[in-house]
Design a protein around this motif. Structure first.
Motif, PDB file in Angstrom:
ATOM      1  N   LEU A  80      -2.508  17.516  -2.125  1.00 39.10           N
ATOM      2  CA  LEU A  80      -3.905  17.093  -2.054  1.00 39.10           C
ATOM      3  C   LEU A  80      -4.629  17.298  -3.381  1.00 39.10           C
ATOM      4  O   LEU A  80      -5.431  16.469  -3.799  1.00 39.10           O
ATOM      5  N   GLY A  81      -4.337  18.426  -4.046  1.00 36.32           N
ATOM      6  CA  GLY A  81      -4.978  18.704  -5.320  1.00 36.32           C
ATOM      7  C   GLY A  81      -4.656  17.642  -6.352  1.00 36.32           C
ATOM      8  O   GLY A  81      -5.534  17.144  -7.065  1.00 36.32           O
ATOM      9  N   SER A  82      -3.373  17.270  -6.435  1.00 38.87           N
ATOM     10  CA  SER A  82      -2.964  16.246  -7.385  1.00 38.87           C
ATOM     11  C   SER A  82      -3.514  14.876  -7.012  1.00 38.87           C
ATOM     12  O   SER A  82      -3.985  14.130  -7.875  1.00 38.87           O
ATOM     13  N   LEU A  83      -3.474  14.546  -5.723  1.00 39.08           N
ATOM     14  CA  LEU A  83      -3.997  13.248  -5.282  1.00 39.08           C
ATOM     15  C   LEU A  83      -5.486  13.128  -5.598  1.00 39.08           C
ATOM     16  O   LEU A  83      -5.956  12.082  -6.064  1.00 39.08           O
ATOM     17  N   LYS A  84      -6.219  14.200  -5.367  1.00 35.00           N
ATOM     18  CA  LYS A  84      -7.655  14.183  -5.643  1.00 35.00           C
ATOM     19  C   LYS A  84      -7.911  13.970  -7.130  1.00 35.00           C
ATOM     20  O   LYS A  84      -8.792  13.203  -7.517  1.00 35.00           O
ATOM     21  N   LEU A 100       0.832  -1.199   0.000  1.00 37.90           N
ATOM     22  CA  LEU A 100       0.000   0.000   0.000  1.00 37.90           C
ATOM     23  C   LEU A 100       0.868   1.251   0.000  1.00 37.90           C
ATOM     24  O   LEU A 100       0.618   2.197  -0.751  1.00 37.90           O
ATOM     25  N   GLY A 101       1.904   1.249   0.826  1.00 37.33           N
ATOM     26  CA  GLY A 101       2.788   2.400   0.902  1.00 37.33           C
ATOM     27  C   GLY A 101       3.465   2.690  -0.422  1.00 37.33           C
ATOM     28  O   GLY A 101       3.623   3.849  -0.818  1.00 37.33           O
ATOM     29  N   GLU A 102       3.851   1.633  -1.132  1.00 35.25           N
ATOM     30  CA  GLU A 102       4.492   1.811  -2.434  1.00 35.25           C
ATOM     31  C   GLU A 102       3.516   2.407  -3.449  1.00 35.25           C
ATOM     32  O   GLU A 102       3.890   3.253  -4.266  1.00 35.25           O
ATOM     33  N   LYS A 103       2.261   1.965  -3.403  1.00 34.80           N
ATOM     34  CA  LYS A 103       1.239   2.527  -4.297  1.00 34.80           C
ATOM     35  C   LYS A 103       1.019   4.007  -3.996  1.00 34.80           C
ATOM     36  O   LYS A 103       0.911   4.835  -4.897  1.00 34.80           O
ATOM     37  N   VAL A 104       0.964   4.318  -2.719  1.00 35.15           N
ATOM     38  CA  VAL A 104       0.722   5.696  -2.307  1.00 35.15           C
ATOM     39  C   VAL A 104       1.910   6.579  -2.655  1.00 35.15           C
ATOM     40  O   VAL A 104       1.740   7.718  -3.117  1.00 35.15           O
ATOM     41  N   TYR A 105       3.128   6.044  -2.480  1.00 33.72           N
ATOM     42  CA  TYR A 105       4.316   6.817  -2.841  1.00 33.72           C
ATOM     43  C   TYR A 105       4.253   7.216  -4.319  1.00 33.72           C
ATOM     44  O   TYR A 105       4.589   8.348  -4.684  1.00 33.72           O
ATOM     45  N   ALA A 106       3.832   6.285  -5.164  1.00 32.04           N
ATOM     46  CA  ALA A 106       3.747   6.565  -6.600  1.00 32.04           C
ATOM     47  C   ALA A 106       2.808   7.738  -6.866  1.00 32.04           C
ATOM     48  O   ALA A 106       3.046   8.559  -7.762  1.00 32.04           O
ATOM     49  N   MET A 107       1.743   7.839  -6.073  1.00 37.21           N
ATOM     50  CA  MET A 107       0.804   8.950  -6.236  1.00 37.21           C
ATOM     51  C   MET A 107       1.449  10.264  -5.810  1.00 37.21           C
ATOM     52  O   MET A 107       1.276  11.302  -6.464  1.00 37.21           O
ATOM     53  N   ALA A 161       4.672  10.893  -5.845  1.00 34.12           N
ATOM     54  CA  ALA A 161       5.704  11.191  -6.836  1.00 34.12           C
ATOM     55  C   ALA A 161       5.074  11.855  -8.063  1.00 34.12           C
ATOM     56  O   ALA A 161       5.616  12.815  -8.621  1.00 34.12           O
ATOM     57  N   LYS A 162       3.922  11.348  -8.468  1.00 38.53           N
ATOM     58  CA  LYS A 162       3.212  11.917  -9.611  1.00 38.53           C
ATOM     59  C   LYS A 162       2.765  13.341  -9.324  1.00 38.53           C
ATOM     60  O   LYS A 162       2.616  14.167 -10.223  1.00 38.53           O
ATOM     61  N   ALA A 163       2.580  13.637  -8.037  1.00 36.08           N
ATOM     62  CA  ALA A 163       2.167  14.980  -7.631  1.00 36.08           C
ATOM     63  C   ALA A 163       3.345  15.960  -7.601  1.00 36.08           C
ATOM     64  O   ALA A 163       3.175  17.142  -7.296  1.00 36.08           O
ATOM     65  N   GLY A 164       4.558  15.454  -7.910  1.00 40.37           N
ATOM     66  CA  GLY A 164       5.730  16.321  -7.944  1.00 40.37           C
ATOM     67  C   GLY A 164       6.629  16.204  -6.738  1.00 40.37           C
ATOM     68  O   GLY A 164       7.576  16.963  -6.578  1.00 40.37           O
ATOM     69  N   PHE A 165       6.328  15.228  -5.871  1.00 40.06           N
ATOM     70  CA  PHE A 165       7.127  15.036  -4.662  1.00 40.06           C
ATOM     71  C   PHE A 165       7.822  13.675  -4.735  1.00 40.06           C
ATOM     72  O   PHE A 165       7.607  12.802  -3.905  1.00 40.06           O
ATOM     73  N   GLU A 166       8.665  13.530  -5.750  1.00 40.66           N
ATOM     74  CA  GLU A 166       9.337  12.259  -5.940  1.00 40.66           C
ATOM     75  C   GLU A 166      10.606  12.163  -5.092  1.00 40.66           C
ATOM     76  O   GLU A 166      11.213  13.165  -4.746  1.00 40.66           O
ATOM     77  N   CYS A 167      10.964  10.921  -4.779  1.00 40.82           N
ATOM     78  CA  CYS A 167      12.206  10.638  -4.051  1.00 40.82           C
ATOM     79  C   CYS A 167      12.537   9.178  -4.340  1.00 40.82           C
ATOM     80  O   CYS A 167      12.211   8.289  -3.542  1.00 40.82           O
ATOM     81  N   ASN A 178      14.356  14.341  -0.553  1.00 36.50           N
ATOM     82  CA  ASN A 178      14.739  14.981  -1.796  1.00 36.50           C
ATOM     83  C   ASN A 178      14.623  16.483  -1.551  1.00 36.50           C
ATOM     84  O   ASN A 178      13.527  17.035  -1.543  1.00 36.50           O
ATOM     85  N   LYS A 179      15.770  17.109  -1.303  1.00 37.06           N
ATOM     86  CA  LYS A 179      15.763  18.531  -0.951  1.00 37.06           C
ATOM     87  C   LYS A 179      15.220  19.403  -2.081  1.00 37.06           C
ATOM     88  O   LYS A 179      14.556  20.415  -1.841  1.00 37.06           O
ATOM     89  N   GLU A 180      15.502  18.994  -3.320  1.00 31.66           N
ATOM     90  CA  GLU A 180      15.014  19.780  -4.445  1.00 31.66           C
ATOM     91  C   GLU A 180      13.489  19.765  -4.523  1.00 31.66           C
ATOM     92  O   GLU A 180      12.857  20.773  -4.833  1.00 31.66           O
ATOM     93  N   ALA A 181      12.909  18.602  -4.235  1.00 32.80           N
ATOM     94  CA  ALA A 181      11.445  18.493  -4.255  1.00 32.80           C
ATOM     95  C   ALA A 181      10.832  18.989  -2.945  1.00 32.80           C
ATOM     96  O   ALA A 181       9.623  19.182  -2.843  1.00 32.80           O
TER      97      ALA A 181
END
Length: 217
Positions: A198-202, A11-18, A20-26, A40-43
Motif C-alpha cells: 500500500l505504501g508503494s502504491l500510494k 487494467l489488471g496488467e497496469k495494476v500488476y506493473a504497480m 511489481a514496482k512495489a517489490g512483488f514481481e512475478c 514467486n516464492k522469493e517475493a
C-alpha cells in the motif's frame, strides 16, 4: 504468501506493473498461458487472474488477501472488505443515457435497463424517482433502441458506443476508478506485507498525479 486477485484485461496488467514496482514481481503472470495462478516464492506473492466482477468476492471470502476492483463493483455488490486506496487508473463514469431527444415524464414509472441494479436503485431513490428495473447482463444499449426501456444506467468511457446506437448521456451518477480492497482478517495477520504494498502504491499514485498536474501547467 500474499494472495492477490487481479482483474483480467488491460487494467489488471497496469495494476500488476504497480505491484511489481512495489517489490512483488512475478514475470510469469504476464506470459501467454492458460494458467490462472502464478507465484514467486522469493517475493512472497501469489497472483491469480479473475473476472473483474469477481475480485471482491475472492477478497471478501479470504481466497485473496488483497485485490483491485472498480468502484462500480464495490458499490454494486457492497462486499465486506476494506476499501483502502484509489489507484487513479481505469477511470470512467457511471451515467444515465437515453435516446436523443428523450424527455422524462415524472408522472410515469421510469423504465431503467442496467446490470448495476443496486447502483441504479440507490441513485433514483436519492432523487425520489419511481423506477422499474430491467436487469440485463450485456448489450444494455439495445433496451431503449428497441423500446424496452426509457433509459439505461451503465459505465461510460468514451461514449462512442452510445453515439453509434443513437443514445446520449443525460445524467452522470458517479466517477469510477480502480480501488485497492483488502480482506479484513488478512489486514490483521498480514499487515506488514500489505502495508508495504500500500505504501508503494500510494507513492506511485501521488507521483503520477504530480506529473499530470505538472503537464497541465
Amino acid at each position: 504468501m500474499l494472495n492477490v486477485a487481479l482483474p483480467k484485461g488491460r487494467l489488471g496488467e497496469k495494476v500488476y506493473a504497480m505491484f511489481a514496482k512495489a517489490g512483488f514481481e512475478c514475470p510469469e503472470a504476464l506470459r501467454e498461458s492458460r494458467k490462472l495462478i502464478f507465484e514467486n516464492k522469493e517475493a512472497g506473492v501469489r497472483y491469480f487472474w479473475v473476472k473483474p466482477s469477481d475480485v471482491s468476492v475472492y477478497v471478501e471470502r479470504g481466497a485473496a488477501d488483497i485485490g483491485v476492483a472498480g468502484k462500480d463493483i464495490i458499490d454494486e455488490y457492497e462486499p465486506d472488505v476494506y476499501e483502502i486506496l484509489d489507484l487513479n487508473t481505469g477511470k470512467c463514469r457511471m451515467a444515465v443515457a437515453a435516446k436523443k431527444g428523450f424527455r422524462d415524464n415524472p408522472d410515469t414509472t421510469l423504465r431503467v435497463a442496467t446490470k448495476f441494479s443496486n447502483i441504479a436503485k440507490s441513485y433514483y431513490s436519492s432523487i425520489g424517482r419511481d423506477i422499474d428495473i430491467i436487469h440485463l447482463n450485456g448489450s444494455i444499449e439495445l433496451a431503449p433502441v428497441l423500446g424496452m426501456s426509457d433509459v439505461i444506467v451503465d459505465i461510460v468511457e468514451t461514449g462512442t458506443t452510445l453515439k453509434e446506437n443513437g443514445l446520449e448521456v443525460i445524467e452522470s451518477i458517479m466517477p469510477i476508478s480502480a480501488r485497492v480492497i483488502v480482506n479484513k482478517a488478512s489486514f490483521e495477520f498480514k499487515k506488514g506485507d500489505i502495508m508495504k504494498v500500500l505504501g508503494s502504491l500510494k507513492t506511485q499514485v501521488e507521483e503520477k498525479l504530480a506529473k499530470e498536474m505538472g503537464e497541465q501547467k
